[in-house]
Design an enzyme around this catalytic site. Structure first.
Site, mmCIF file in Angstrom:
data_model
loop_
_atom_site.group_PDB
_atom_site.id
_atom_site.type_symbol
_atom_site.label_atom_id
_atom_site.label_comp_id
_atom_site.label_asym_id
_atom_site.label_seq_id
_atom_site.Cartn_x
_atom_site.Cartn_y
_atom_site.Cartn_z
ATOM 1 N N HIS A 97 54.841 31.205 38.694
ATOM 2 C CA HIS A 97 54.244 31.075 40.026
ATOM 3 C C HIS A 97 55.353 30.489 40.901
ATOM 4 O O HIS A 97 56.182 29.717 40.409
ATOM 5 C CB HIS A 97 53.114 30.048 40.090
ATOM 6 C CG HIS A 97 51.926 30.302 39.230
ATOM 7 N ND1 HIS A 97 51.879 29.947 37.909
ATOM 8 C CD2 HIS A 97 50.719 30.861 39.515
ATOM 9 C CE1 HIS A 97 50.687 30.272 37.425
ATOM 10 N NE2 HIS A 97 49.977 30.832 38.365
ATOM 11 N N ASP A 100 55.807 26.804 40.445
ATOM 12 C CA ASP A 100 56.378 26.294 39.185
ATOM 13 C C ASP A 100 57.878 26.122 39.290
ATOM 14 O O ASP A 100 58.468 25.277 38.616
ATOM 15 C CB ASP A 100 56.162 27.279 38.021
ATOM 16 C CG ASP A 100 54.743 27.755 37.908
ATOM 17 O OD1 ASP A 100 53.842 26.976 38.237
ATOM 18 O OD2 ASP A 100 54.559 28.919 37.484
ATOM 19 N N ASP A 292 47.181 38.056 28.799
ATOM 20 C CA ASP A 292 47.504 36.635 28.658
ATOM 21 C C ASP A 292 46.888 36.211 27.335
ATOM 22 O O ASP A 292 45.666 36.257 27.160
ATOM 23 C CB ASP A 292 46.902 35.812 29.809
ATOM 24 C CG ASP A 292 47.825 35.769 31.019
ATOM 25 O OD1 ASP A 292 48.843 36.483 31.014
ATOM 26 O OD2 ASP A 292 47.511 35.015 31.969
ATOM 27 N N ASP A 305 43.282 26.920 27.125
ATOM 28 C CA ASP A 305 44.646 27.499 27.108
ATOM 29 C C ASP A 305 45.467 27.096 25.888
ATOM 30 O O ASP A 305 46.587 26.590 26.015
ATOM 31 C CB ASP A 305 45.410 27.091 28.381
ATOM 32 C CG ASP A 305 44.894 27.800 29.611
ATOM 33 O OD1 ASP A 305 44.353 28.910 29.483
ATOM 34 O OD2 ASP A 305 45.039 27.237 30.715
ATOM 35 N N ASP A 335 49.971 32.377 28.141
ATOM 36 C CA ASP A 335 49.472 31.503 29.203
ATOM 37 C C ASP A 335 48.835 30.296 28.505
ATOM 38 O O ASP A 335 47.654 30.014 28.676
ATOM 39 C CB ASP A 335 48.454 32.274 30.052
ATOM 40 C CG ASP A 335 48.144 31.559 31.345
ATOM 41 O OD1 ASP A 335 48.643 30.442 31.526
ATOM 42 O OD2 ASP A 335 47.375 32.101 32.162
HETATM 43 C C1 XLS Z 1 44.300 30.417 34.952
HETATM 44 C C2 XLS Z 1 45.070 31.654 34.920
HETATM 45 C C3 XLS Z 1 46.481 31.547 35.488
HETATM 46 C C4 XLS Z 1 47.025 32.923 35.755
HETATM 47 C C5 XLS Z 1 48.179 32.956 36.690
HETATM 48 O O1 XLS Z 1 43.289 30.271 34.276
HETATM 49 O O2 XLS Z 1 45.100 32.114 33.594
HETATM 50 O O3 XLS Z 1 47.294 30.829 34.642
HETATM 51 O O4 XLS Z 1 47.409 33.544 34.569
HETATM 52 O O5 XLS Z 1 47.877 32.428 37.923
HETATM 53 NI NI NI Z 2 46.292 33.631 32.826
HETATM 54 NI NI NI Z 3 43.594 31.139 32.305
#
Ligand code: XLS
Ligand code: NI
Ligand code: NI
Length: 431
Positions: A97, A100, A292, A305, A335
């Site tokens: 992003h 980041d 992801d 996550d 992710d």
């Molecule tokens: C959040 C999302 C984020 C996206 C990118 O839950 O997974 O990390 O992958 O903005």
């Molecule tokens: Ni994501």
């Molecule tokens: Ni996510």
């Protein structure tokens, strides 16, 4: 070289190793005619690995990284360490992003300047690295200005700010040779319907996405535009709820041939689906873009996550990816973040290495199931009636003619077994 990963050596493929090595991920191994690395197309997520301070709803920062702070020097140190991790792991891709990689400025112009300096710095790092950009994206959810949404904000100035930010991020993604551009709308939703004009907000989001697609064509970006569905968190309700919802949205705004999906395991679960359901559905609609790969804790019911570690689940996911013909511009983005107690630099390496091995095992199992062919042939057998002349004719017919034919042809169907247990046993032979 920084000294952050002091002593950690570049990971090798060594099936016998009991230390830090890949026991299953062998980039050059050929799986269904293609190198494993080219199937999986792993990416490290810049945010979770380098920008996340380790907070949870009850406590703040647990990580003390030497690059935490808001200066260009520290952002460069962060980039140095990031590329050291990419090299240690030998990952072909990374994702970012804007927020980041650059320090936040006091004005839009200052943030833009910081971002452009850092994009050039990352390009320099890429010169001496094999790691490329899988996707870029804009963080339109962390700063307080986005608390009521980005494109869907009641304030048009936030819409403008967001559009300008996405333009910058698309330019940078294009400049860095990114393969995709992702939009995830964490704040594109609402907290309460009582203050929300749902119709307007969806129209704003639709127009915004049309502008993004127009701009992509204008600058000649040939990568894919991907939307990442998620049902909620941080919003109570998100407009990009799941694959089916986003597909309806794309249709409404004429974007279904322009935009594909970035599907996240944890988001699928939050939406009450399985990951493979979301993948299979997207593939059936021709909009499967990228994934992801991170799991949630099934007990907490939240987007935790975590790095993947469930081979049978991952195998079923790659089964759908392979059935769909594999990734084109997409890949497997981790992710995923460490647990907040995992303080050591080596934890970052171990988290990714283990996840890469789990994915490699999943891919190999998926490929073996496809090559074995029984699962597909049993599925095809189940639908064989539809391939017959009579079956095909039904689809061209109409209710009245069908009704007449049921009696004249003496149609009297016999239920047949769905064979779920047989199929589950079959899958268990491979995972
Ligand atoms: C959040 C999302 C984020 C996206 C990118 O839950 O997974 O990390 O992958 O903005
Ligand atoms: Ni994501
Ligand atoms: Ni996510």
């Amino acid at each position: 070289m920084t000294d952050f990963f002091n002593g950690v050596e570049k990971l090798q493929f060594d099936p016998q190793s009991t230390g830090l090595a890949f026991r299953h991920y062998n980039p050059d191994e050929i799986v269904m005619g293609k190198r494993m690395e080219d199937h999986l197309r792993f990416a490290v997520a810049y945010w979770h690995s380098f920008a996340w301070p380790g907070g949870d709803p009850f406590g703040g920062q647990t990580f003390e990284r030497p690059w935490f702070g808001d200066t260009i020097e520290l952002a460069k140190l962060k980039a140095d360490v990031a590329f050291e991790l990419f090299d240690l792991l030998g990952v072909p891709y990374f994702c970012w992003h804007d927020a980041d990689i650059r320090p936040e400025g006091k004005t839009f112009a200052e943030s833009r300047h910081n971002f452009e300096v850092m994009v050039d710095y990352l390009l320099e790092k890429m010169d001496s690295s094999a790691t490329r950009l899988l996707w870029g994206t804009a963080n339109l959810f962390s700063h307080r200005r986005f608390m009521s949404g980005a494109a869907t904000n009641p304030d048009p100035e936030i819409f403008a700010w967001s559009a300008a930010t996405v333009k910058l991020c698309l330019d940078a993604t294009h400049k860095m040779g990114g393969q995709n551009y992702v939009l995830w709308g964490g704040r594109e939703g609402y907290e309460t319907l009582l203050n929300t004009d749902l119709k307007r907000e969806r129209q704003q989001a639709g127009r915004f996405l049309q502008m993004v697609v127009d701009y992509k064509h204008k600058i000649g970006f040939t990568g894919s535009i991907l939307v990442e569905p998620k049902p909620q968190e941080p919003s109570k309700h998100q407009y990009d709820y799941d694959v089916a919802t986003v597909y309806g949205f794309l249709k409404e705004f004429g974007l279904e041939t322009e935009v594909k999906m970035n599907i996240e395991q944890g988001h699928a679960i939050l939406a009450g689906h399985s990951f493979e359901h979301e993948l299979a559905l997207a593939a059936s609609m021709g909009i499967l873009g990228s994934i992801d790969m991170n799991r949630n804790d099934y007990q907490s019911g939240w987007d935790t996550d975590q790095f993947p570690n469930n081979v049978p689940e991952v195998a079923l996911a790659y089964y759908e990816v392979l059935r769909a013909g594999g990734f084109e511009t997409g890949g497997t983005n981790f992710d995923a973040k460490l647990r907040r107690q995992s303080l050591d630099p080596v934890d970052l390496v171990a988290g990714h290495a283990g996840a890469m091995d789990v994915c490699a095992r999943g891919l190999k199992a998926a490929a073996a199931m496809l090559e074995d062919g029984q699962l597909e042939s049993l599925r095809n057998e189940r639908y064989a009636g539809w391939d017959s002349e009579k079956g095909q004719a039904l689809m061209q017919s109409d209710l009245a003619s069908i009704a007449a034919s049921v009696e004249s042809d003496g149609i009297n169907p016999e239920p047949t077994s769905g064979r779920q247990e047989v199929l589950e046993n079959l899958v268990n032979r491979f995972v």
